[in-house]
Write a protein that holds these residues in place. Structure first.
Motif, PDB file in Angstrom:
ATOM      1  N   PHE A  57       9.944   6.387  -4.353  1.00 30.75           N
ATOM      2  CA  PHE A  57       9.183   7.496  -4.908  1.00 30.75           C
ATOM      3  C   PHE A  57       8.999   7.266  -6.403  1.00 30.75           C
ATOM      4  O   PHE A  57       9.946   7.330  -7.175  1.00 30.75           O
ATOM      5  CB  PHE A  57       9.890   8.825  -4.630  1.00 30.75           C
ATOM      6  CG  PHE A  57       9.922   9.151  -3.171  1.00 30.75           C
ATOM      7  CD1 PHE A  57       8.844   9.799  -2.577  1.00 30.75           C
ATOM      8  CD2 PHE A  57      10.995   8.785  -2.380  1.00 30.75           C
ATOM      9  CE1 PHE A  57       8.855  10.087  -1.230  1.00 30.75           C
ATOM     10  CE2 PHE A  57      11.015   9.078  -1.028  1.00 30.75           C
ATOM     11  CZ  PHE A  57       9.939   9.725  -0.454  1.00 30.75           C
ATOM     12  N   LYS A  58       7.755   6.944  -6.767  1.00 34.11           N
ATOM     13  CA  LYS A  58       7.417   6.743  -8.174  1.00 34.11           C
ATOM     14  C   LYS A  58       5.993   7.224  -8.400  1.00 34.11           C
ATOM     15  O   LYS A  58       5.205   7.321  -7.461  1.00 34.11           O
ATOM     16  CB  LYS A  58       7.594   5.281  -8.576  1.00 34.11           C
ATOM     17  CG  LYS A  58       6.917   4.276  -7.663  1.00 34.11           C
ATOM     18  CD  LYS A  58       7.308   2.864  -8.031  1.00 34.11           C
ATOM     19  CE  LYS A  58       6.691   1.877  -7.070  1.00 34.11           C
ATOM     20  NZ  LYS A  58       6.994   0.512  -7.405  1.00 34.11           N
ATOM     21  N   ASN A  59       5.683   7.517  -9.646  1.00 34.23           N
ATOM     22  CA  ASN A  59       4.374   8.090  -9.931  1.00 34.23           C
ATOM     23  C   ASN A  59       3.363   7.046 -10.381  1.00 34.23           C
ATOM     24  O   ASN A  59       2.435   7.351 -11.103  1.00 34.23           O
ATOM     25  CB  ASN A  59       4.486   9.214 -10.959  1.00 34.23           C
ATOM     26  CG  ASN A  59       4.941   8.709 -12.311  1.00 34.23           C
ATOM     27  OD1 ASN A  59       5.365   7.559 -12.462  1.00 34.23           O
ATOM     28  ND2 ASN A  59       4.862   9.563 -13.309  1.00 34.23           N
ATOM     29  N   THR A  60       3.505   5.832  -9.907  1.00 38.11           N
ATOM     30  CA  THR A  60       2.542   4.789 -10.263  1.00 38.11           C
ATOM     31  C   THR A  60       1.332   4.796  -9.324  1.00 38.11           C
ATOM     32  O   THR A  60       0.428   4.000  -9.493  1.00 38.11           O
ATOM     33  CB  THR A  60       3.195   3.395 -10.233  1.00 38.11           C
ATOM     34  OG1 THR A  60       3.755   3.177  -8.933  1.00 38.11           O
ATOM     35  CG2 THR A  60       4.282   3.277 -11.284  1.00 38.11           C
ATOM     36  N   LYS A  82       8.006  15.243  -2.440  1.00 38.50           N
ATOM     37  CA  LYS A  82       8.608  14.358  -3.458  1.00 38.50           C
ATOM     38  C   LYS A  82       7.536  13.709  -4.333  1.00 38.50           C
ATOM     39  O   LYS A  82       7.688  13.634  -5.548  1.00 38.50           O
ATOM     40  CB  LYS A  82       9.466  13.295  -2.788  1.00 38.50           C
ATOM     41  CG  LYS A  82      10.729  13.871  -2.177  1.00 38.50           C
ATOM     42  CD  LYS A  82      11.549  12.810  -1.463  1.00 38.50           C
ATOM     43  CE  LYS A  82      12.762  13.425  -0.820  1.00 38.50           C
ATOM     44  NZ  LYS A  82      13.574  12.450  -0.082  1.00 38.50           N
ATOM     45  N   PHE A  83       6.458  13.247  -3.726  1.00 40.63           N
ATOM     46  CA  PHE A  83       5.383  12.627  -4.503  1.00 40.63           C
ATOM     47  C   PHE A  83       4.632  13.660  -5.346  1.00 40.63           C
ATOM     48  O   PHE A  83       4.257  13.396  -6.488  1.00 40.63           O
ATOM     49  CB  PHE A  83       4.411  11.866  -3.605  1.00 40.63           C
ATOM     50  CG  PHE A  83       4.842  10.470  -3.288  1.00 40.63           C
ATOM     51  CD1 PHE A  83       4.906   9.497  -4.269  1.00 40.63           C
ATOM     52  CD2 PHE A  83       5.196  10.120  -1.990  1.00 40.63           C
ATOM     53  CE1 PHE A  83       5.309   8.201  -3.988  1.00 40.63           C
ATOM     54  CE2 PHE A  83       5.600   8.824  -1.687  1.00 40.63           C
ATOM     55  CZ  PHE A  83       5.660   7.857  -2.688  1.00 40.63           C
ATOM     56  N   ARG A  84       4.394  14.836  -4.787  1.00 41.97           N
ATOM     57  CA  ARG A  84       3.655  15.854  -5.527  1.00 41.97           C
ATOM     58  C   ARG A  84       4.421  16.315  -6.765  1.00 41.97           C
ATOM     59  O   ARG A  84       3.820  16.628  -7.789  1.00 41.97           O
ATOM     60  CB  ARG A  84       3.318  17.034  -4.613  1.00 41.97           C
ATOM     61  CG  ARG A  84       2.245  16.665  -3.586  1.00 41.97           C
ATOM     62  CD  ARG A  84       1.945  17.784  -2.647  1.00 41.97           C
ATOM     63  NE  ARG A  84       0.811  18.548  -3.178  1.00 41.97           N
ATOM     64  CZ  ARG A  84       0.426  19.704  -2.688  1.00 41.97           C
ATOM     65  NH1 ARG A  84       1.073  20.260  -1.690  1.00 41.97           N
ATOM     66  NH2 ARG A  84      -0.612  20.327  -3.195  1.00 41.97           N
ATOM     67  N   LYS A  85       5.749  16.331  -6.677  1.00 41.69           N
ATOM     68  CA  LYS A  85       6.560  16.666  -7.855  1.00 41.69           C
ATOM     69  C   LYS A  85       6.359  15.655  -8.975  1.00 41.69           C
ATOM     70  O   LYS A  85       6.564  15.966 -10.140  1.00 41.69           O
ATOM     71  CB  LYS A  85       8.034  16.755  -7.481  1.00 41.69           C
ATOM     72  CG  LYS A  85       8.388  18.003  -6.716  1.00 41.69           C
ATOM     73  CD  LYS A  85       9.853  18.042  -6.346  1.00 41.69           C
ATOM     74  CE  LYS A  85      10.140  19.267  -5.505  1.00 41.69           C
ATOM     75  NZ  LYS A  85      11.516  19.285  -4.992  1.00 41.69           N
ATOM     76  N   LEU A  86       5.953  14.433  -8.611  1.00 45.43           N
ATOM     77  CA  LEU A  86       5.683  13.387  -9.593  1.00 45.43           C
ATOM     78  C   LEU A  86       4.223  13.414 -10.074  1.00 45.43           C
ATOM     79  O   LEU A  86       3.820  12.596 -10.879  1.00 45.43           O
ATOM     80  CB  LEU A  86       5.990  12.015  -8.990  1.00 45.43           C
ATOM     81  CG  LEU A  86       7.451  11.762  -8.600  1.00 45.43           C
ATOM     82  CD1 LEU A  86       7.573  10.468  -7.799  1.00 45.43           C
ATOM     83  CD2 LEU A  86       8.333  11.722  -9.833  1.00 45.43           C
ATOM     84  N   VAL A  88       1.539  13.002  -8.029  1.00 47.30           N
ATOM     85  CA  VAL A  88       0.711  12.114  -7.212  1.00 47.30           C
ATOM     86  C   VAL A  88      -0.082  12.954  -6.215  1.00 47.30           C
ATOM     87  O   VAL A  88       0.441  13.892  -5.612  1.00 47.30           O
ATOM     88  CB  VAL A  88       1.597  11.088  -6.465  1.00 47.30           C
ATOM     89  CG1 VAL A  88       0.764  10.202  -5.562  1.00 47.30           C
ATOM     90  CG2 VAL A  88       2.410  10.266  -7.446  1.00 47.30           C
TER      91      VAL A  88
END
Length: 140
Positions: A57-60, A82-86, A88
């Motif tokens: 899980f990363k925001n790249t 998890k992705f939306r918190k970043l 994405v």
């Protein structure tokens, strides 16, 4: 500048345990198949199949696409969260998204309804030019 797109074939722990015990175990080809429709001059493409890989899980990523089957829906919602918190953007497609778009729309930014061969390329063309929230494509 190219956008980064991650395509995920999700698999929760219970399904993974069951599949690992099977002798005739085949990978799902939905996401690799849909990757073939992505214009590589516009997107960097990344694929993860949870049968063999863990999701980092990363925001790249600019967008994460997840195929949602009913038996994996809650797991897909967790991945999305998890992705939306970043920050994405998340797009859901697949059988569960097609049958229950109102439900899945609570957990993603975009819902694709119907067969991916037509709707997926349409979505990609729209996403590359605009990032409107919750664009739903329906194939009739």
């Amino acid at each position: 500048m190219k956008k980064n797109i991650l395509l995920i074939t999700p698999e929760n722990k219970e399904i993974n345990k069951f599949r690992k015990k099977q002798v005739n175990n085949f990978i799902q080809i939905t996401m690799p198949y849909l990757a073939a429709f992505i214009d590589e001059s516009k997107y960097n493409i990344f694929l993860i199949d949870e049968y063999n890989e863990k999701i980092l899980f990363k925001n790249t990523y600019d967008v994460v696409a997840i195929t949602v089957n009913t038996c994996n829906a809650n797991h897909c919602y967790e991945i999305s969260s998890k992705f939306r918190k970043l920050g994405v953007k998340i797009v859901f497609g697949g059988p569960h998204a097609t049958l229950l778009p109102e439900e899945v729309s609570k957990y993603c930014d975009y819902v694709i309804i119907g067969e991916g061969e037509i709707t997926w390329p349409q979505f990609l063309d729209i996403f590359i030019t605009t990032e409107q929230n919750l664009y739903i494509i329906v194939r009739i």
